[in-house]
Design an enzyme around this catalytic site. Structure first.
Site, PDB file in Angstrom:
ATOM      1  N   ILE A  66       0.858  -1.186   0.000  1.00 22.04           N
ATOM      2  CA  ILE A  66       0.000   0.000   0.000  1.00 22.04           C
ATOM      3  C   ILE A  66       0.893   1.234   0.000  1.00 22.04           C
ATOM      4  CG2 ILE A  66      -1.683   1.304   1.346  1.00 22.04           C
ATOM      5  CD1 ILE A  66      -2.688  -1.410   2.407  1.00 22.04           C
ATOM      6  N   ASP A  67       0.685   2.111  -0.980  1.00 16.18           N
ATOM      7  CA  ASP A  67       1.526   3.310  -1.042  1.00 16.18           C
ATOM      8  C   ASP A  67       0.960   4.421  -0.170  1.00 16.18           C
ATOM      9  OD1 ASP A  67      -0.494   4.670  -2.478  1.00 16.18           O
ATOM     10  OD2 ASP A  67       0.399   4.194  -4.413  1.00 16.18           O
ATOM     11  N   SER A  68       1.706   5.508  -0.077  1.00 15.73           N
ATOM     12  CA  SER A  68       1.330   6.595   0.830  1.00 15.73           C
ATOM     13  C   SER A  68      -0.006   7.230   0.447  1.00 15.73           C
ATOM     14  CB  SER A  68       2.425   7.651   0.892  1.00 15.73           C
ATOM     15  OG  SER A  68       2.686   8.173  -0.390  1.00 15.73           O
ATOM     16  N   ASP A 112      -2.582   5.651  -0.842  1.00 12.48           N
ATOM     17  CA  ASP A 112      -3.600   4.729  -0.336  1.00 12.48           C
ATOM     18  C   ASP A 112      -3.784   4.896   1.170  1.00 12.48           C
ATOM     19  OD1 ASP A 112      -4.153   3.528  -2.816  1.00 12.48           O
ATOM     20  OD2 ASP A 112      -2.558   2.056  -2.560  1.00 12.48           O
TER      21      ASP A 112
END
Length: 76
Positions: free
Chosen positions: A32-34, A36
């Site tokens: 999960i990226d920032s 998200d």
């Protein structure tokens, strides 16, 4: 609180509850990226009546446990 947060994560990221624990890393374990994480946090702010979480606090949140701890300490 933990169960509600896990439920919201499962819905948002199409995960199963058994894929998540307090030690689960957003980036390393879930990919999960920032952005998200920011979207999830905005939903949590609404769901738990939180003020906007400061960016410096967001940067500290690396695991699900970090997020649960913050929400527990600041929820209404």
């Amino acid at each position: 609180m933990y169960d509600k947060i896990v439920e919201m994560m499962c819905e948002q990221f199409d995960l199963t509850p058994d894929a998540i624990s307090e030690d689960t890393s957003f980036v390393e374990d879930l990919g999960i990226d920032s952005l998200d994480v920011v979207e999830l946090v905005m939903e949590l702010e609404d769901a738990f009546g939180l003020d906007e979480i400061p960016e410096e606090e967001l940067k500290k949140m690396r695991t699900v446990g970090d997020l649960v701890e913050y929400v527990s300490a600041h929820a209404d």
